[in-house]
Design a protein around this motif. Structure first.
Motif, mmCIF file in Angstrom:
data_model
loop_
_atom_site.group_PDB
_atom_site.id
_atom_site.type_symbol
_atom_site.label_atom_id
_atom_site.label_comp_id
_atom_site.label_asym_id
_atom_site.label_seq_id
_atom_site.Cartn_x
_atom_site.Cartn_y
_atom_site.Cartn_z
ATOM 1 N N TYR A 96 48.345 26.934 34.367
ATOM 2 C CA TYR A 96 48.272 27.338 35.772
ATOM 3 C C TYR A 96 49.649 27.777 36.219
ATOM 4 C CZ TYR A 96 48.168 26.757 40.868
ATOM 5 O OH TYR A 96 48.279 26.940 42.226
ATOM 6 N N ASP A 97 49.717 28.914 36.877
ATOM 7 C CA ASP A 97 50.905 29.352 37.604
ATOM 8 C C ASP A 97 50.445 29.683 39.006
ATOM 9 O OD1 ASP A 97 53.348 29.355 35.990
ATOM 10 O OD2 ASP A 97 52.277 30.743 34.684
ATOM 11 N N GLY A 98 51.009 29.003 39.975
ATOM 12 C CA GLY A 98 50.550 29.107 41.348
ATOM 13 C C GLY A 98 50.894 30.401 42.051
ATOM 14 N N PRO A 99 50.527 30.477 43.324
ATOM 15 C CA PRO A 99 50.772 31.667 44.119
ATOM 16 C C PRO A 99 52.234 32.089 44.116
ATOM 17 C CG PRO A 99 49.342 30.166 45.313
ATOM 18 C CD PRO A 99 49.815 29.443 44.089
ATOM 19 N N GLN A 100 52.440 33.404 44.080
ATOM 20 C CA GLN A 100 53.784 33.967 44.163
ATOM 21 C C GLN A 100 53.693 35.420 44.649
ATOM 22 O OE1 GLN A 100 56.050 34.473 40.515
ATOM 23 N NE2 GLN A 100 57.940 34.015 41.586
ATOM 24 N N PRO A 101 53.212 35.618 45.891
ATOM 25 C CA PRO A 101 53.144 36.988 46.390
ATOM 26 C C PRO A 101 54.545 37.528 46.663
ATOM 27 C CG PRO A 101 52.617 35.454 48.141
ATOM 28 C CD PRO A 101 52.770 34.645 46.882
ATOM 29 N N PRO A 102 54.684 38.853 46.692
ATOM 30 C CA PRO A 102 56.002 39.421 47.006
ATOM 31 C C PRO A 102 56.489 38.924 48.370
ATOM 32 C CG PRO A 102 54.527 41.129 46.204
ATOM 33 C CD PRO A 102 53.698 39.886 46.407
ATOM 34 N N ARG A 103 57.780 38.605 48.448
ATOM 35 C CA ARG A 103 58.374 38.118 49.701
ATOM 36 C C ARG A 103 58.159 39.158 50.793
ATOM 37 N NH1 ARG A 103 60.697 33.870 50.650
ATOM 38 N NH2 ARG A 103 61.210 33.315 48.527
ATOM 39 N N GLY A 104 57.685 38.688 51.944
ATOM 40 C CA GLY A 104 57.463 39.558 53.086
ATOM 41 C C GLY A 104 56.096 40.221 53.102
ATOM 42 N N ASP A 105 55.343 40.080 52.011
ATOM 43 C CA ASP A 105 53.999 40.649 51.960
ATOM 44 C C ASP A 105 53.075 39.833 52.865
ATOM 45 O OD1 ASP A 105 52.351 42.651 51.021
ATOM 46 O OD2 ASP A 105 52.166 41.868 48.996
ATOM 47 N N ARG A 106 51.969 40.429 53.279
ATOM 48 C CA ARG A 106 50.975 39.708 54.082
ATOM 49 C C ARG A 106 50.431 38.537 53.252
ATOM 50 N NH1 ARG A 106 48.347 43.317 51.161
ATOM 51 N NH2 ARG A 106 46.135 43.153 50.755
ATOM 52 N N PRO A 107 49.751 37.588 53.867
ATOM 53 C CA PRO A 107 49.176 36.490 53.084
ATOM 54 C C PRO A 107 48.213 37.022 52.015
ATOM 55 C CG PRO A 107 49.069 35.980 55.422
ATOM 56 C CD PRO A 107 49.498 37.415 55.309
ATOM 57 N N HIS A 108 48.325 36.458 50.824
ATOM 58 C CA HIS A 108 47.413 36.803 49.734
ATOM 59 C C HIS A 108 46.310 35.755 49.672
ATOM 60 C CE1 HIS A 108 49.962 39.704 47.136
ATOM 61 N NE2 HIS A 108 50.275 39.831 48.414
ATOM 62 N N HIS A 109 45.156 36.166 49.164
ATOM 63 C CA HIS A 109 44.010 35.274 48.989
ATOM 64 C C HIS A 109 43.935 34.857 47.521
ATOM 65 C CE1 HIS A 109 43.163 37.454 52.677
ATOM 66 N NE2 HIS A 109 42.471 36.381 53.034
ATOM 67 N N TYR A 110 43.798 33.577 47.288
ATOM 68 C CA TYR A 110 43.699 33.041 45.929
ATOM 69 C C TYR A 110 42.307 32.453 45.773
ATOM 70 C CZ TYR A 110 48.525 34.149 45.804
ATOM 71 O OH TYR A 110 49.685 34.860 45.848
ATOM 72 N N ILE A 111 41.511 33.117 44.933
ATOM 73 C CA ILE A 111 40.119 32.726 44.737
ATOM 74 C C ILE A 111 40.016 31.823 43.511
ATOM 75 C CG2 ILE A 111 37.766 33.539 44.343
ATOM 76 C CD1 ILE A 111 38.738 36.258 45.569
ATOM 77 N N PHE A 112 39.551 30.606 43.727
ATOM 78 C CA PHE A 112 39.271 29.655 42.653
ATOM 79 C C PHE A 112 37.771 29.784 42.391
ATOM 80 C CE2 PHE A 112 43.179 28.330 44.438
ATOM 81 C CZ PHE A 112 43.851 27.540 43.512
ATOM 82 N N ARG A 113 37.393 30.302 41.208
ATOM 83 C CA ARG A 113 35.994 30.582 40.875
ATOM 84 C C ARG A 113 35.556 29.663 39.735
ATOM 85 N NH1 ARG A 113 33.594 35.040 42.138
ATOM 86 N NH2 ARG A 113 35.580 36.130 42.352
ATOM 87 N N LEU A 114 34.582 28.803 40.023
ATOM 88 C CA LEU A 114 34.024 27.894 39.029
ATOM 89 C C LEU A 114 32.651 28.416 38.622
ATOM 90 C CD1 LEU A 114 34.349 25.006 37.631
ATOM 91 C CD2 LEU A 114 32.792 24.242 39.454
ATOM 92 N N ALA A 115 32.397 28.479 37.332
ATOM 93 C CA ALA A 115 31.094 28.911 36.841
ATOM 94 C C ALA A 115 30.523 27.852 35.905
ATOM 95 C CB ALA A 115 31.201 30.243 36.111
ATOM 96 N N ALA A 116 29.241 27.546 36.101
ATOM 97 C CA ALA A 116 28.498 26.662 35.205
ATOM 98 C C ALA A 116 27.888 27.536 34.116
ATOM 99 C CB ALA A 116 27.403 25.938 35.970
ATOM 100 N N LEU A 117 28.076 27.140 32.863
ATOM 101 C CA LEU A 117 27.609 27.941 31.731
ATOM 102 C C LEU A 117 26.496 27.239 30.966
ATOM 103 C CD1 LEU A 117 31.006 29.181 30.212
ATOM 104 C CD2 LEU A 117 29.696 30.141 32.122
ATOM 105 N N ASP A 118 25.712 28.045 30.254
ATOM 106 C CA ASP A 118 24.614 27.502 29.436
ATOM 107 C C ASP A 118 25.023 27.270 27.988
ATOM 108 O OD1 ASP A 118 24.734 30.081 28.412
ATOM 109 O OD2 ASP A 118 22.698 30.639 29.000
ATOM 110 N N VAL A 119 26.324 27.329 27.699
ATOM 111 C CA VAL A 119 26.849 27.065 26.354
ATOM 112 C C VAL A 119 27.913 25.969 26.448
ATOM 113 C CG1 VAL A 119 26.370 29.355 25.402
ATOM 114 C CG2 VAL A 119 28.545 28.942 26.550
ATOM 115 N N PRO A 120 28.074 25.163 25.389
ATOM 116 C CA PRO A 120 29.042 24.068 25.451
ATOM 117 C C PRO A 120 30.496 24.518 25.371
ATOM 118 C CG PRO A 120 27.972 24.095 23.318
ATOM 119 C CD PRO A 120 27.278 25.126 24.156
ATOM 120 N N SER A 121 30.732 25.709 24.815
ATOM 121 C CA SER A 121 32.107 26.188 24.697
ATOM 122 C C SER A 121 32.105 27.688 24.454
ATOM 123 C CB SER A 121 32.841 25.470 23.563
ATOM 124 O OG SER A 121 32.238 25.775 22.328
#
Length: 153
Positions: A96-121
Motif C-alpha cells: 500500500y502507498d497512500g494518497p499523494q496528489p500533486p501539491r495545490g491540486d483539488r482534492p482527489h478521490h481514493y476508491i477502495f474497491r472490494l470484490a468477492a470472488l468465486d475462486v480461492p485464489s
C-alpha cells in the motif's frame, strides 16, 4: 444482504486522515466488510485515484484474501504469509502507498474497491501489477463494494 465496505478511519466522501497518506505514516487504513454472497471463496481489494493527472493511478492491490476474513487491519501489509498477496502498484511497490496528489491540486478521490470472488485464489504473479490482477479478478466477481475517501496535499 449486499456486500458493504466501511472504514473506522474515514467515512464515505470525507477526508482520509494524513497518517494514511504517503506524506504521513503511509499506513494502510483499517477496513471492514459484511454481506459476502454465498459462494465467496476469496476477496480482492484495489485502491485507485481516478483524479490523477495522467489517468487512474493504482495505490494498492491485494488478492487471495481468504473468504473467512471480514476485515483488513491498519497496516495490513503485516498480514501472515501464504494468505493475501500484494501486487505492484503504480509507484512500483508491492504494498500500500497512500494518497499523494500533486501539491495545490483539488482534492482527489481514493476508491477502495472490494470484490468477492468465486475462486480461492488468483495465479497472477505479484509483479504483474494491479491492472493485470484486476482484469483477471473481474472474470470471477460475485459482488463488489466501495468506499471513497478524499485527500488534498
Amino acid at each position: 444482504m449486499a456486500l458493504t465496505l466501511m472504514s473506522p478511519a474515514f467515512t464515505q466522501d470525507k477526508p482520509i486522515p494524513q497518517k494514511y497518506a504517503r506524506s504521513g505514516e503511509n499506513l494502510f487504513p483499517p477496513l471492514k466488510w459484511s454481506g459476502a454472497p454465498e459462494g465467496t471463496r476469496s476477496f480482492v481489494l484495489v485502491v485507485e485515484d481516478p483524479d490523477a493527472p495522467r489517468g487512474t493511478f493504482r495505490h494498492c492491490g491485494i488478492a487471495n484474501i481468504p473468504s473467512d476474513w471480514d476485515a483488513l487491519a491498519e497496516s495490513a501489509d503485516t498480514a501472515p504469509e501464504n494468505t493475501a498477496r500484494f501486487y505492484k502498484n503504480d509507484f512500483g511497490n508491492a504494498r500500500y502507498d497512500g494518497p499523494q496528489p500533486p501539491r495545490g491540486d483539488r482534492p482527489h478521490h481514493y476508491i477502495f474497491r472490494l470484490a468477492a470472488l468465486d475462486v480461492p485464489s488468483l495465479s497472477i504473479p505479484g509483479d504483474a501489477g494491479i491492472a493485470s490482477m484486476w482484469n483477471e479478478a473481474r472474470k470471477h466477481v460475485l459482488a463488489e463494494a466501495t468506499i471513497t475517501g478524499t485527500y488534498q496535499s
